[in-house]
Design a protein around this motif. Structure first.
Motif, mmCIF file in Angstrom:
data_model
loop_
_atom_site.group_PDB
_atom_site.id
_atom_site.type_symbol
_atom_site.label_atom_id
_atom_site.label_comp_id
_atom_site.label_asym_id
_atom_site.label_seq_id
_atom_site.Cartn_x
_atom_site.Cartn_y
_atom_site.Cartn_z
ATOM 1 N N ARG A 98 35.787 12.317 58.172
ATOM 2 C CA ARG A 98 36.874 13.473 58.082
ATOM 3 C C ARG A 98 38.012 13.147 58.719
ATOM 4 O O ARG A 98 39.195 13.423 58.441
ATOM 5 N N ALA A 99 37.894 12.165 59.798
ATOM 6 C CA ALA A 99 39.194 12.042 60.363
ATOM 7 C C ALA A 99 40.342 11.148 59.637
ATOM 8 O O ALA A 99 41.449 11.469 59.281
ATOM 9 N N LEU A 100 39.567 10.156 59.017
ATOM 10 C CA LEU A 100 40.387 9.438 58.057
ATOM 11 C C LEU A 100 41.123 10.377 56.969
ATOM 12 O O LEU A 100 42.237 10.013 56.679
ATOM 13 N N LEU A 101 40.245 11.107 56.419
ATOM 14 C CA LEU A 101 40.921 11.983 55.183
ATOM 15 C C LEU A 101 41.901 12.850 55.815
ATOM 16 O O LEU A 101 42.868 12.899 54.870
ATOM 17 N N LEU A 102 41.596 13.500 56.737
ATOM 18 C CA LEU A 102 42.558 14.386 57.236
ATOM 19 C C LEU A 102 43.753 13.654 57.675
ATOM 20 O O LEU A 102 45.019 13.985 57.208
ATOM 21 N N PHE A 103 43.723 12.576 58.242
ATOM 22 C CA PHE A 103 44.916 11.680 58.727
ATOM 23 C C PHE A 103 45.829 11.469 57.527
ATOM 24 O O PHE A 103 46.817 11.553 57.333
ATOM 25 N N GLY A 104 44.893 11.121 56.345
ATOM 26 C CA GLY A 104 45.589 10.442 55.204
ATOM 27 C C GLY A 104 46.579 11.643 54.690
ATOM 28 O O GLY A 104 47.458 11.245 54.152
ATOM 29 N N LEU A 105 45.817 12.835 54.500
ATOM 30 C CA LEU A 105 46.259 13.849 53.916
ATOM 31 C C LEU A 105 47.718 14.669 54.771
ATOM 32 O O LEU A 105 48.705 14.762 54.209
ATOM 33 N N CYS A 106 47.248 14.559 55.956
ATOM 34 C CA CYS A 106 48.374 15.381 56.944
ATOM 35 C C CYS A 106 49.588 14.210 56.815
ATOM 36 O O CYS A 106 50.693 14.437 56.683
ATOM 37 N N ALA A 134 41.849 19.838 40.037
ATOM 38 C CA ALA A 134 42.022 19.131 41.065
ATOM 39 C C ALA A 134 42.310 19.734 42.321
ATOM 40 O O ALA A 134 41.722 19.612 43.353
ATOM 41 N N THR A 135 43.317 20.842 42.059
ATOM 42 C CA THR A 135 43.579 21.567 43.369
ATOM 43 C C THR A 135 42.336 22.550 43.938
ATOM 44 O O THR A 135 42.060 22.472 44.956
ATOM 45 N N LEU A 136 41.680 23.051 42.738
ATOM 46 C CA LEU A 136 40.486 23.743 43.143
ATOM 47 C C LEU A 136 39.688 22.972 44.184
ATOM 48 O O LEU A 136 39.216 23.292 45.111
ATOM 49 N N VAL A 137 39.044 21.757 43.495
ATOM 50 C CA VAL A 137 38.311 20.865 44.151
ATOM 51 C C VAL A 137 38.907 20.354 45.702
ATOM 52 O O VAL A 137 38.259 20.774 46.629
ATOM 53 N N LEU A 138 40.012 20.109 45.440
ATOM 54 C CA LEU A 138 40.894 19.663 46.803
ATOM 55 C C LEU A 138 40.865 20.618 47.866
ATOM 56 O O LEU A 138 40.289 20.418 48.969
ATOM 57 N N SER A 139 41.318 21.922 47.441
ATOM 58 C CA SER A 139 41.568 22.769 48.524
ATOM 59 C C SER A 139 40.190 23.280 49.065
ATOM 60 O O SER A 139 39.943 23.811 49.974
ATOM 61 N N PHE A 140 39.187 23.284 48.293
ATOM 62 C CA PHE A 140 37.910 23.547 48.645
ATOM 63 C C PHE A 140 37.490 22.607 49.667
ATOM 64 O O PHE A 140 36.773 22.958 50.727
ATOM 65 N N VAL A 141 37.406 21.312 49.332
ATOM 66 C CA VAL A 141 37.066 20.314 50.351
ATOM 67 C C VAL A 141 37.742 20.405 51.691
ATOM 68 O O VAL A 141 37.209 20.549 52.666
ATOM 69 N N ILE A 142 39.302 20.601 51.417
ATOM 70 C CA ILE A 142 40.008 20.611 52.839
ATOM 71 C C ILE A 142 39.589 21.836 53.598
ATOM 72 O O ILE A 142 39.236 21.966 54.767
ATOM 73 N N ALA A 143 39.200 23.205 52.763
ATOM 74 C CA ALA A 143 39.012 24.147 53.597
ATOM 75 C C ALA A 143 37.659 24.211 54.296
ATOM 76 O O ALA A 143 37.637 24.605 55.555
ATOM 77 N N VAL A 144 36.688 23.299 53.784
ATOM 78 C CA VAL A 144 35.465 23.428 54.375
ATOM 79 C C VAL A 144 35.652 22.338 55.474
ATOM 80 O O VAL A 144 34.892 22.751 56.715
ATOM 81 N N ILE A 145 36.377 21.482 55.484
ATOM 82 C CA ILE A 145 36.602 20.393 56.507
ATOM 83 C C ILE A 145 37.622 21.167 57.890
ATOM 84 O O ILE A 145 37.076 21.115 58.892
#
Lengths: 374, 304
Positions: free
Chosen positions: A40-48, B93-104
């Motif tokens: 999670r940290a890696l993913l978030l850091f990358g995207l941010c 891609a937007t739907l999948v990504l935004s869903f994953v990010i929202a869950v996180i």
């Protein structure tokens, strides 16, 4: 076995002991948790990082002198730091008179236009969404379908019609049907003129000319006051969701106590919905700030110079700006163009980012509170 | 007001109040949406000439404008097919990504507020004039090209080398092309998913925690409760989000079809042709919105 477990788990044993007693389950669970949080940290850091990095690059690029741009050994940090680029951009985008003082003209215009328009938008959309959430009336489904249609239909579809309408604004365009300015038109054409906007209206009948409303803000103000501005369908939808979530008992109690409709709405519903209304206002403000579509349609650069308009016409201005400087026609190199545009983007975005930092709670949390209760 | 008809009058009065509340919308819809729609439809079927001081004149020419838009204009055709391809990929891609990010972002971890703040930035940065202005600059493309070639030379262009590896090892290329296209466009996709993340977040927060507790007590793993609770509860929002994404994509300023329509209108003053173009464009958009809402509502039903 399980009985023993429940007895010992409460005691202050160390991790490995407990793990042994649980038959490896605890260790597995712990490893799983750590793995999840690392990923999670890696993913978030990358995207941010991906979101922020362009901003940082733009910022460091904005400080470079022109020669640094062409130096391939310079990638991120400028060798010759200068703030002069900001002056140039300010002069290009009507923040500063050329050779004169700072007026912040374009940004101030953008500020009051955005504030006014989002204010009008929120007033009308709040009323409408409350009507949809609380009242039963004939054709309600139909009108709500129209709201959805407003969300779906791209305003680009009607932009030429709107352009024509407001460039030649008139009220009650029905007089062609009765024979005004209708020489040589058949009856069918006269009827058609009711719909296609070519009919003669009241103002033309009296003054002989139509009004051009494109040159001031009244046309756009009218649109926002009637919920047809930028993304207004979305605000109606969001606020309706919120109003529907408020229990009706509040209003019933107010009604029993003799509170009138308007009074109930203003004194009871509005304070309750304030966070949602505020977040819609902020959305509206932010989108209006950067909007170019309605701005170009209703507020041409010659009438009110807003920042988004100035930005859009910056590239064309650039060659004139630099040629006026040296009295020779100059082709501005792409790298230089990009640098100046980046600065303009920064100047445009920074007030919004600051606004967002201060109102972040309103933005995200209150919207989360409103929830969509399907 | 009198005696036996009191309930009816009450209802009627409430109906009247309701209409008063939505009156601004009705006026706006009729004047600034329905009428311009009809007008622009008529405009797209006629030749529009501006007469100074008199407004404008229109002569009926039938489907000529549509013909011009589709087979005479050198760009429109090509742009529209390109953009549709881009839209389909980006929407998924937007739907999948935004869903994953929202869950996180819905989970509890340190720095959650900061992460939420950063993921909101795209709402600002991808709105209005900001995305388009970078695109219209050739330098941007040039720099992207240079960056790619530099990466390629140094052997760090991961997606390209991975792609090569996969195609050499004989894995079907069609699907992977799409996947790699998504990976290369990840910045655009993240920038386009600001609002979608917020909408999914609202949905996630509306789920009562007791559901998860119950699932936990029954021995559900996190993976199972994700598919049995989270996904079905949030899936209705998929529809809202997909429609929003498609509409947003179609209306964005960096969309080349949009640019072409604006160009035809403001530079060439061919209002008829630009109306015809926007109607074609809207028709295409509508087909996609209907198609996706059909597919998604089917899928959501089967998921529940």
């Amino acid at each position: 076995m399980s009985k023993n477990n429940t007895v010992f788990i409460g005691e202050n044993k160390n991790f490995w002991d407990r793990n042994r007693r649980s038959g490896g389950y605890l260790l597995k669970k712990r490893i799983g948790q750590i793995a999840v949080s690392v990923i999670r940290a890696l993913l978030l850091f990358g995207l941010c990082f991906m979101i922020i990095q362009p901003l940082l690059t733009r910022f460091s690029m904005s400080l470079m002198k022109e020669q640094d741009l062409y130096d391939s050994t310079i990638i991120l940090l400028p060798r010759n730091v200068t703030l002069d680029n900001y002056r140039i951009v300010a002069e290009l985008t009507d923040l500063k008179n050329i050779g004169g003082g700072w007026t912040f003209n374009a940004l101030l215009n953008t500020l009051w236009v955005s504030a006014l328009i989002s204010m009008l938008t929120i007033i009308s959309t709040t009323l409408v969404s409350y009507g949809f959430a609380r009242y039963e009336f004939p054709l309600k489904k139909f009108w709500f379908a129209c709201v959805v249609a407003v969300i779906i239909i791209p305003p680009q579809t009607i932009q030429s019609a709107l352009y024509m309408n407001f460039a030649n604004f008139d009220v009650l365009k029905i007089f062609t049907l009765f024979g005004a300015n209708a020489e040589g038109l058949s009856f069918g054409q006269r009827v058609l003129s009711l719909f296609d906007g070519t009919g003669t209206g009241l103002i033309q009948l009296i003054t002989g000319n139509t009004l051009n409303l494109r040159a001031n803000i009244s046309a756009y103000a009218m649109m926002s006051l009637t919920c047809m501005g930028l993304k207004n369908g979305l605000y109606i939808y969001m606020m309706r969701q919120y109003f529907q979530g408020i229990p009706t008992s509040l209003e019933e109690a107010a009604y029993v106590d003799g509170c009138g409709t308007l009074h109930t709405f203003v004194r009871i519903m509005l304070p309750d919905a304030l966070p949602t209304i505020a977040s819609c206002f902020l959305f509206s403000f932010v989108w209006q700030w950067t909007d170019i579509f309605y701005t170009r349609l209703f507020l041409p650069i010659t009438s009110i110079s807003t920042y988004s308009n100035q930005m859009a016409s910056m590239v064309t201005k650039m060659s004139r700006y630099f040629s006026a400087d040296s009295s020779v026609a100059v082709v501005v190199p792409n790298a230089r163009q990009q640098q100046l545009i980046s600065i303009a983007v920064l100047i445009c975005a920074i007030p919004l980012v600051i606004l967002y930092i201060f109102t972040q709670r309103t933005f995200v949390e209150s919207l989360a509170m409103s929830g969509s209760k399907e | 007001m009198n005696g036996g008809r009191k309930i009816v009058t009450m209802q009627k009065r409430r109906a009247r109040t309701g209409y008063l509340f939505i009156l601004p919308f009705i006026i706006g819809f009729i004047l600034f949406m329905a009428r311009p729609m009809i007008q622009s439809l008529i405009m797209s079927l006629s030749d529009v000439k501006i007469v100074p001081g008199q407004g404008y004149q229109m002569t009926w020419i039938g489907l000529d404008n549509f013909h011009t838009a589709l087979s005479v204009d050198p760009y429109f055709n090509r742009y529209i097919t390109d953009e549709i391809g881009r839209m389909v990929i980006n929407t998924i891609a937007t739907l999948v990504l935004s869903f994953v990010i929202a869950v996180i972002l819905n989970q509890d971890f340190k720095g959650r507020t900061l992460a939420r703040a950063i993921f909101f930035l795209p709402v600002i940065l991808s709105s209005g004039v900001l995305p388009g202005i970078e695109r219209q600059n050739e330098f941007y493309d040039m720099m992207a090209g240079v960056a790619e070639s530099v990466e390629g030379a140094a052997g760090v262009n991961i997606s390209a080398s991975l792609q090569n590896l996969l195609s050499v090892s004989g894995v079907g290329s069609g699907v992977f092309d799409v996947v790699f296209q998504m990976i290369d466009a990840i910045y655009d996709i993240v920038m386009a998913s600001g609002i979608q993340i917020i909408i999914f977040l609202t949905g996630l927060q509306a789920i009562s925690p007791s559901l998860y507790e119950a699932a936990d007590v029954e021995g559900c793993t996190a993976w199972e409760s994700f598919w049995k609770i989270t996904f079905p509860m949030v899936s209705p929002l998929l529809l809202v989000n997909s429609i929003y994404t498609i509409v947003d994509f179609f209306m964005k300023n960096d969309n080349r079809v949009m640019e072409r329509i604006t160009e035809v209108m403001y530079k060439d003053f061919r209002f008829g042709v630009s109306s015809a173009m926007s109607w074609i464009y809207f028709g295409v958009a509508l087909v996609f919105i209907l198609l996706s809402s059909f597919i998604i509502s089917r899928a959501v039903k089967s998921a529940q």
